[in-house]
Design a protein around this motif. Structure first.
Motif, mmCIF file in Angstrom:
data_model
loop_
_atom_site.group_PDB
_atom_site.id
_atom_site.type_symbol
_atom_site.label_atom_id
_atom_site.label_comp_id
_atom_site.label_asym_id
_atom_site.label_seq_id
_atom_site.Cartn_x
_atom_site.Cartn_y
_atom_site.Cartn_z
ATOM 1 N N LEU A 51 4.462 17.974 5.666
ATOM 2 C CA LEU A 51 3.586 18.569 6.680
ATOM 3 C C LEU A 51 2.818 17.490 7.435
ATOM 4 N N ASP A 52 2.274 16.509 6.719
ATOM 5 C CA ASP A 52 1.545 15.421 7.382
ATOM 6 C C ASP A 52 2.445 14.681 8.373
ATOM 7 N N ILE A 53 3.674 14.385 7.942
ATOM 8 C CA ILE A 53 4.592 13.645 8.802
ATOM 9 C C ILE A 53 4.992 14.492 10.011
ATOM 10 N N ALA A 54 5.244 15.779 9.790
ATOM 11 C CA ALA A 54 5.619 16.658 10.897
ATOM 12 C C ALA A 54 4.514 16.704 11.951
ATOM 13 N N ARG A 55 3.281 16.811 11.517
ATOM 14 C CA ARG A 55 2.171 16.857 12.480
ATOM 15 C C ARG A 55 2.055 15.545 13.246
ATOM 16 N N THR A 56 2.262 14.425 12.554
ATOM 17 C CA THR A 56 2.208 13.128 13.219
ATOM 18 C C THR A 56 3.310 13.017 14.275
ATOM 19 N N PRO A 82 7.226 24.331 10.666
ATOM 20 C CA PRO A 82 7.401 25.788 10.593
ATOM 21 C C PRO A 82 6.210 26.453 9.900
ATOM 22 N N ALA A 83 5.953 27.707 10.278
ATOM 23 C CA ALA A 83 4.860 28.443 9.646
ATOM 24 C C ALA A 83 5.052 28.538 8.137
ATOM 25 N N LEU A 84 6.303 28.622 7.679
ATOM 26 C CA LEU A 84 6.586 28.697 6.249
ATOM 27 C C LEU A 84 6.066 27.464 5.523
ATOM 28 N N LEU A 85 6.265 26.296 6.093
ATOM 29 C CA LEU A 85 5.795 25.056 5.467
ATOM 30 C C LEU A 85 4.273 25.046 5.384
ATOM 31 N N GLU A 86 3.623 25.418 6.465
ATOM 32 C CA GLU A 86 2.151 25.437 6.458
ATOM 33 C C GLU A 86 1.630 26.428 5.420
ATOM 34 N N LYS A 87 2.273 27.580 5.316
ATOM 35 C CA LYS A 87 1.843 28.597 4.349
ATOM 36 C C LYS A 87 2.010 28.095 2.917
ATOM 37 N N MET A 88 3.145 27.483 2.617
ATOM 38 C CA MET A 88 3.385 27.011 1.256
ATOM 39 C C MET A 88 2.386 25.941 0.855
ATOM 40 N N VAL A 89 2.090 25.027 1.760
ATOM 41 C CA VAL A 89 1.115 23.975 1.449
ATOM 42 C C VAL A 89 -0.270 24.581 1.233
ATOM 43 N N SER A 90 -0.645 25.538 2.062
ATOM 44 C CA SER A 90 -1.964 26.174 1.912
ATOM 45 C C SER A 90 -2.080 26.905 0.576
ATOM 46 N N GLU A 91 -0.943 27.359 0.040
ATOM 47 C CA GLU A 91 -0.938 28.059 -1.251
ATOM 48 C C GLU A 91 -0.797 27.108 -2.435
ATOM 49 N N GLY A 92 -0.726 25.798 -2.160
ATOM 50 C CA GLY A 92 -0.589 24.828 -3.236
ATOM 51 C C GLY A 92 0.816 24.669 -3.760
ATOM 52 N N LYS A 93 1.793 25.219 -3.046
ATOM 53 C CA LYS A 93 3.201 25.076 -3.432
ATOM 54 C C LYS A 93 3.726 23.801 -2.773
ATOM 55 N N ARG A 117 15.598 20.851 -1.248
ATOM 56 C CA ARG A 117 15.294 20.229 -2.544
ATOM 57 C C ARG A 117 14.678 18.842 -2.333
ATOM 58 N N LEU A 118 15.190 18.097 -1.366
ATOM 59 C CA LEU A 118 14.619 16.780 -1.074
ATOM 60 C C LEU A 118 13.181 16.912 -0.607
ATOM 61 N N SER A 119 12.893 17.939 0.183
ATOM 62 C CA SER A 119 11.513 18.165 0.624
ATOM 63 C C SER A 119 10.603 18.429 -0.568
ATOM 64 N N ASP A 120 11.086 19.194 -1.531
ATOM 65 C CA ASP A 120 10.313 19.419 -2.756
ATOM 66 C C ASP A 120 10.035 18.109 -3.481
ATOM 67 N N ILE A 121 11.027 17.234 -3.525
ATOM 68 C CA ILE A 121 10.865 15.963 -4.217
ATOM 69 C C ILE A 121 9.864 15.069 -3.481
ATOM 70 N N GLU A 174 0.850 -1.191 0.000
ATOM 71 C CA GLU A 174 0.000 0.000 0.000
ATOM 72 C C GLU A 174 0.883 1.237 0.000
ATOM 73 N N SER A 175 0.593 2.175 -0.917
ATOM 74 C CA SER A 175 1.392 3.399 -1.018
ATOM 75 C C SER A 175 0.496 4.580 -1.358
ATOM 76 N N VAL A 176 -0.456 4.855 -0.469
ATOM 77 C CA VAL A 176 -1.368 5.982 -0.653
ATOM 78 C C VAL A 176 -0.965 7.082 0.332
ATOM 79 N N PRO A 177 -1.540 8.301 0.215
ATOM 80 C CA PRO A 177 -1.123 9.406 1.083
ATOM 81 C C PRO A 177 -1.216 9.091 2.573
ATOM 82 N N GLU A 178 -0.422 9.851 3.353
ATOM 83 C CA GLU A 178 -0.250 9.586 4.784
ATOM 84 C C GLU A 178 -1.439 10.078 5.611
ATOM 85 N N ARG A 179 -2.613 9.488 5.334
ATOM 86 C CA ARG A 179 -3.811 9.783 6.126
ATOM 87 C C ARG A 179 -4.339 8.476 6.696
ATOM 88 N N LEU A 180 -4.476 8.438 8.001
ATOM 89 C CA LEU A 180 -4.809 7.186 8.681
ATOM 90 C C LEU A 180 -6.106 6.581 8.165
#
Length: 281
Positions: free
Chosen positions: A239-244, A256-267, A228-232, A88-94
């Motif tokens: 973000l999902d892993i950090a919250r877990t 970090p707030a920067l990570l949350e902001k970028m994800v919310s913007e679709g980056k 760059r690895l985070s982008d890949i 199984e290799s689907v997104p990190e949502r329980l």
């Protein structure tokens, strides 16, 4: 020995797992319900094989054979019964993983594995009829290049299941390490803490993204920098892993707030075309 397997989820990791399994000689069924994503899976397998031919890693006949071993299906119900292995290799949502694992278990594989990088194997095993045949099998991106597979043993995972998983990993030309089921296992904790600190450095203006990554590559001989690895990997995945891990281990893993902001913007990194770096189509 070759392994005929299935991979559920046609994202970045699922494609990589399918490719290396097909390269090792097995037939691989890839379950991806989205038609557009199935096309992407097929195109990625073909382009990766073509690249391997150009680099002298495969000849043209081996490339065609590899591509032919990957079979794309829409639903888990289309998988053969009794496969040696389903990954199984689907997104990190329980909730999503529990649902997918339950449906995969209904196909009665000899071994069922999850490619989770952070979620509890014991918690995920509640979706499985026989937890002795279930484990974590954590691959690394890009799967075709990185040699490590982290095997995560749940409380009920049997020695026979672990031994078979190690055999499968060896057929891929990779090496396995075994860890117990603690949040973040071993590699995700090490990887994430470096990436989060790099993001905080960027956020506070210590240096540019390019120079932070250059420091990791030149000073510590990392093949690629943490941003760059985070982008890949995908910033949404980060973000999902950090919250877990924050919930499990405390504020040192707080995103970090920067990570949350970028994800919310679709980056989201490479898959969206923009993350800490710009990525071509």
């Amino acid at each position: 020995m070759t392994w005929d397997i299935a991979v559920v989820g046609g994202g970045t990791m699922g494609v990589g797992i399918a490719y290396v399994a097909a390269q090792a000689g097995g037939t691989v069924h890839v379950v991806e319900p989205d038609a557009a994503q199935r096309d992407i899976v097929g195109n990625t397998i073909s382009s990766t094989a073509a690249s391997a031919v150009k680099r002298g890693k495969l000849d043209a006949e081996a490339s065609r054979t590899l591509i032919g071993r990957v079979q794309l299906v829409e639903s888990i119900k289309e998988l053969p019964l009794g496969l040696p292995l389903i990954v199984e290799s689907v997104p990190e949502r329980l909730d999503l993983k529990l649902d997918v694992l339950a449906r995969a278990w209904a196909r009665n594989p000899e071994i069922l594995a999850t490619n989770t990088s952070a979620l509890s194997i014991d918690k995920l095993s509640t979706a499985v009829g026989d937890a002795s045949r279930f484990l974590g099998m954590h691959f690394f991106n890009p799967v075709w290049s990185l040699k490590l597979v982290e095997l995560v043993r749940g409380h009920s995972t049997s020695e026979e299941t672990l031994a078979a998983a190690r055999t499968f990993v060896a057929t891929l030309g990779k090496e396995a390490l075994t860890v117990r089921d603690v949040p973040g296992f071993a590699t995700s904790r090490l990887d994430l803490i470096a990436s989060l600190e790099a993001m905080r450095m960027l956020e506070s203006g210590v240096a540019s993204a390019e120079d932070i990554d250059r420091a990791a590559v030149l000073a510590y001989r990392h093949p690629v920098g943490p941003l760059r690895l985070s982008d890949i990997v995908g910033l949404d995945v980060r973000l999902d892993i950090a919250r877990t891990l924050e919930a499990a281990h405390g504020p040192r893993f707080a995103p970090p707030a920067l990570l949350e902001k970028m994800v919310s913007e679709g980056k989201l990194g490479a898959k969206s075309g923009q993350g800490f770096f710009a990525w071509a189509e």
